[in-house]
Design a protein around this motif. Structure first.
Motif, short mmCIF file in Angstrom:
data_model
loop_
_atom_site.label_atom_id
_atom_site.label_comp_id
_atom_site.label_asym_id
_atom_site.label_seq_id
_atom_site.Cartn_x
_atom_site.Cartn_y
_atom_site.Cartn_z
N THR A 102 -2.57 1.95 10.28
CA THR A 102 -2.53 0.52 9.97
C THR A 102 -1.73 0.34 8.69
N ASN A 103 -0.69 -0.48 8.74
CA ASN A 103 0.20 -0.57 7.58
C ASN A 103 -0.27 -1.61 6.58
N GLY A 112 -5.68 1.69 6.84
CA GLY A 112 -6.54 2.10 7.95
C GLY A 112 -7.77 2.86 7.47
N ALA A 113 -7.59 3.71 6.46
CA ALA A 113 -8.74 4.48 5.96
C ALA A 113 -9.79 3.52 5.41
N CYS A 114 -9.36 2.44 4.76
CA CYS A 114 -10.30 1.42 4.29
C CYS A 114 -10.91 0.67 5.47
N ARG A 117 0.84 -1.19 0.00
CA ARG A 117 0.00 0.00 0.00
C ARG A 117 0.88 1.24 0.00
N GLY A 118 0.44 2.21 -0.79
CA GLY A 118 1.33 3.32 -1.10
C GLY A 118 1.35 4.45 -0.09
N GLN A 119 0.33 4.52 0.78
CA GLN A 119 0.26 5.65 1.69
C GLN A 119 0.15 5.15 3.12
N ASN A 120 0.69 5.96 4.01
CA ASN A 120 0.86 5.54 5.39
C ASN A 120 -0.38 4.88 5.99
N ASN A 121 -1.55 5.46 5.74
CA ASN A 121 -2.72 4.86 6.39
C ASN A 121 -3.83 4.55 5.42
N VAL A 122 -3.47 4.16 4.20
CA VAL A 122 -4.52 3.82 3.24
C VAL A 122 -5.24 2.56 3.70
#
Lengths: 527, 352
Positions: free
Chosen positions: A301-302, A185-187, A178-183
């Motif tokens: 969340t990574n 977690g956002a999902c 995943r390319g962004q720090n909390n992508v």
């Protein structure tokens, strides 16, 4: 990721496809390179660009942009033809194998080669390397997903992994980075149009009832909302009037960006909450100054589903507020008071309504991150998914067919354009372009092209070139690079002054609505 | 696996075949000092600080590179061992310009700590070098000061074994040994990717984070553990803070990175203190974004959202969560959009 980053060092074979790992996820690349150097793992890199990781690869497959399905189907053809698949695993843990077999029967190495440009012998060799490993891992990134066939690309990788018994085992798996720090977690938290936190569907009445009870409201909307990529055209068509954006910069990151900017200008209310005045913020009616992650508490969340603490290192800059406070104050003003004293209090609410996070507490996170699913406080967390059984019971093969990208090079626009990131920059540059060291290493947009293309077009390294697509044009300096393969140019999308997304195609994957950032057609000439 | 025992400082200790003496000792809570040893790399046994006395052995043996054997009798702090360590440290001190007064590493320097522990006097007759010590300060991230280098090789192993970036090596021969990047170029001219692993590996003050120069001693800073704000790997950081400012960032020894970072995580934090940061809400008045109070901005947004919801319905309003903000904030945002506005037009940039 189905599996964990640390497991990569134990894989016997690693297939990296559509991921420029060395530049975009350097710490994962370190694990892959360690597996090759110290554990003798066989690395296969499949990518339209001859990226740095290729130096460590046993086999480099250079496919044409947008032909991954043909390549992987070709590998599966060989694996089934030569009986190299894990028959016991296929029998016990999967279904629909016959359909897969039928579909890939048509993808002989010769045909797969014709579509993908990868020599047939290399497809055969890759199939054997992957299938004959005791355990093999697949690592992929946006080079797989940012296509009109993004969903099918992922399915075909899952087919390959299941075919060889590599899902639900240590060191294996299908592993998106995943390319962004909390992508992630956002999902997980329900930052999606169709689900609440923990992927509980908004269309499921029981899930809605549960949330209504937890939130003390009635009649939560039961309809599936629009994705970002569908909201922008809806705004352009006048079907949506207000948009509240946190920490996003669509004026630079959206495909066909000029079109996106025109749409945003039609809004009756655009609220942008960010740490800098971004290109999107400049279009807004209201801009709210937020705190950075170094200035607040919380969790991220990574990519391997690991929930880890974010801790306040310095106080918020005077005048800024953490996003959770801004949302709370806004909500209170709208008649729904939110009175959380701390992020931990919010996390406690998340645990109550999100089964996969139920066992995680701030106190447990003091010792290090925990991987979901983690249903109870006694549960250690889940290092890899699908052990012994898949979430749905049996693993389902979804055979898929190759389809051409939405736009292919032609006489007018003869080159493929593919876009992505550089090691030294990040996304639209809001953060990374303000660090002196990063700017020193990557100060400006460069159009990466192969020596053969440059020579044919009379372009020298460092020349200013005009890159034009059917949607727009940009001017930037050329970089003649051994990473580029003739016929394809690469442009990073970090730079507002030469925004690659003025060129990209807003064609979407029909299922997940991801834009085809990785393939469109352009012409290049000396400016 | 078969377990067997040896004697360590008079205690019987069990160990697994294949373990080094250093591993066995650390497992038993016996601290043996090291300089060149580094986690996740192959031991080279080059600095000799970890030597121990093994009964029957002809010489002292490096604990980091010697496998434990059944019934060994090992002394880790015998007078012979202490004398040898003192000599090794004295030679290291004599090999450069180890003036702690203004050294950035003062207080976290492993050589300094060992010199203190073994009470090594400053060498009386340090040999001055034939030529000035190499010093490199031509990039914005890393300073190389070889007057402090003790040739332990940890930077090279960090680069080539922990990160596998292969940017530096030990060059030249004998007493001309030097750490070189490419064909002895500066970092910025070489293949170095500025992950900064070498800086984090360096036990002395030879490789320095340029951002931290002159910005406070180790004991004046507060370390805070947090998660990197860049890509989705989620590297664990140790952020060094002084006077409410970030001074430097190192990797923490936890999953998933175990100390490793990339150039962005280690050197990309300046945006936090950047003068262009937004510090006041802005409201468009007469076509211009104008600074206003939080009260005014939030009242305006709440009022407009209410009006537009009434006028067009919630299905004409959308909200974007963010891959940059925390879980708690994403959760609140979707809750706000769903429960308060009444829309499922909620998404974020997962696809971009």
């Amino acid at each position: 990721m189905t599996n964990s980053i640390g497991e990569l060092e134990d894989a016997e074979c690693i297939l990296v496809i559509g991921s420029n790992t060395n530049e975009n996820h350097p710490v994962v690349a370190a694990r892959i390179k360690r597996a090759v150097r110290f554990r003798g793992a066989n690395l296969i890199v499949a990518d339209p660009r001859r990226q740095d990781l290729v130096k460590f690869a046993k086999l480099y497959l250079r496919q044409y942009p947008g032909t991954d399905i043909a390549l992987i189907n070709g590998m599966m053809h060989v694996i089934i033809r030569d009986n190299l698949y894990d028959a016991a695993y296929v029998a016990e843990r999967t279904e629909n194998f016959e359909a897969l077999k039928q579909t890939v029967a048509a993808y002989t190495p010769e045909r797969a080669s014709q579509i993908s440009g990868v020599p047939a012998a290399d497809i055969e060799a890759a199939a054997r390397l992957y299938a004959q490993a005791r355990v093999a891992s697949i690592v992929y990134c946006m080079g797989i997903t940012q296509h009109t066939v993004g969903t099918d690309n992922v399915k075909t990788l899952a087919n390959l992994a299941m075919l060889c018994g590599n899902v639900g085992v240590w060191g294996g798996g299908v592993n998106p980075l995943r390319g962004q720090n909390n992508v992630q977690g956002a999902c997980d938290m329900g930052g999606l149009p169709n689900v609440f936190s923990g992927y509980q569907p908004v269309t499921d009445e029981a899930a809605r009832k549960k949330m209504e009870a937890a939130w003390g409201v009635s009649s939560l909307p039961a309809w599936v909302g629009k994705t970002m990529t569908d909201m922008v055209p809806a705004i352009g068509a006048g079907e949506m009037k207000a948009l509240y954006i946190i920490g996003e910069n669509p004026a630079l990151s959206d495909p066909d960006a000029d079109h996106a900017i025109k749409a945003m200008q039609k809004l009756e209310l655009l609220v942008v909450q960010d740490i800098f005045l971004t290109e999107t913020g400049k279009l807004a009616h209201v801009v709210l100054p937020a705190a950075t992650s170094y200035e607040k508490d919380g969790t991220f969340t990574n990519t391997e589903r690991r929930v880890a603490r974010v801790r306040r290192c310095v106080p918020p800059l005077p005048g800024c507020k953490p996003d959770w406070q801004i949302i709370s104050e806004l909500s209170t003003r709208m008649g729904y008071p939110m009175t959380y004293a701390s992020p931990e209090e919010i996390f406690e609410e998340i645990r109550k309504v999100t089964p996969s996070y139920a066992g995680i507490t701030y106190q447990r996170l003091e010792a290090g991150g925990i991987q979901w699913p983690c249903p109870t406080e006694e549960h250690p967390g889940t290092v890899f998914l699908h052990k012994d059984r898949f979430a749905r019971g049996l693993g389902m093969f979804f055979p898929v067919e190759h389809k051409d990208p939405a736009e292919m090079p032609d006489a007018d626009y003869p080159l493929y354009l593919t876009t992505g990131r550089l090691l030294y920059q990040y996304h639209t540059g809001t953060m990374s372009r303000r660090a002196p060291g990063l700017v020193e290493k990557a100060p400006e947009c460069r159009v990466e092209m192969a020596a053969a293309d440059a020579q044919r077009l009379g372009i020298a390294d460092g020349d200013r070139v005009r890159v034009r697509s059917r949607r727009g044009e940009i001017i930037a300096r050329a970089q003649i690079s051994p990473k580029a393969v003739a016929g394809t140019v690469f442009i990073p999308f970090h730079f507002a002054e030469a925004a690659a997304n003025k060129l990209t195609n807003a064609a979407l994957d029909p299922v997940c609505r991801i834009p085809e950032y990785k393939v469109c057609a352009v012409q290049v000439q000396k400016a | 696996m078969a377990e067997t025992t040896l004697t360590l400082n008079g205690q019987t200790v069990a160990f697994q075949p294949g373990q080094t003496i250093l591993e066995v000792a650390r497992g038993a809570g016996v601290e043996i000092p090291t300089l060149c040893w580094m986690k996740d790399t192959l031991p080279t046994g080059s600095c000799r600080v970890c030597v121990v006395e093994v009964e029957g052995a002809r010489t002292l043996l490096p604990a980091c590179a010697t496998q434990a054997a059944a019934n060994q009798v090992i002394m880790t702090e015998s007078p012979r061992v202490a004398a040898a360590r003192r000599m090794v440290l004295e030679l290291a001190l004599a090999s450069g310009n180890h003036n702690c007064l203004i050294c950035e590493a003062n207080g976290e320097c492993e050589l300094q700590a060992l010199a203190y522990r073994y009470q090594v006097p400053f060498p009386a007759f340090a040999t001055p070098p034939d030529q000035p010590y190499y010093f490199e300060d031509n990039n914005s991230m890393i300073v190389r000061d070889f007057s402090k280098c003790i040739m332990c090789g940890r930077c090279v192993r960090g680069c080539c074994e922990r990160q596998v970036n292969d940017a530096i090596a030990i060059g030249y021969r004998g007493s001309h040994n030097k750490i070189v990047a490419k064909a002895d170029k500066t970092y910025i001219e070489s293949d170095c990717v500025f992950c900064g692993e070498c800086v984090q590996s360096c036990p002395v003050g030879a490789l320095l984070d340029k951002n931290a120069l002159g910005r406070g001693r180790a004991w004046e800073r507060t370390p805070v553990r947090t998660t990197c704000p860049y890509c989705g790997v989620g590297c664990q950081l140790e952020v060094q803070v002084k006077d409410d400012r970030i001074v430097k960032i190192s990797g923490a020894d936890l999953e998933p990175n175990h100390g490793r970072l990339c150039v962005k995580g280690r050197f990309g934090w300046h945006y936090v203190h950047h003068p262009e940061r937004l510090t006041t809400p802005l409201l468009r008045k007469n076509g211009e974004l104008t600074p206003v109070s939080w009260e005014e901005a939030l009242d305006f947004v709440a009022g407009r959202l209410k009006d537009l919801k009434e006028k067009y319905g919630p299905e004409q309003i959308g909200g974007w969560c963010s891959a940059r903000i925390t879980n708690e904030e994403n959760y609140l945002m979707q809750k706000f959009m769903r429960a308060v506005i009444g829309t499922n037009h909620v998404d974020h940039c997962a696809r971009l």
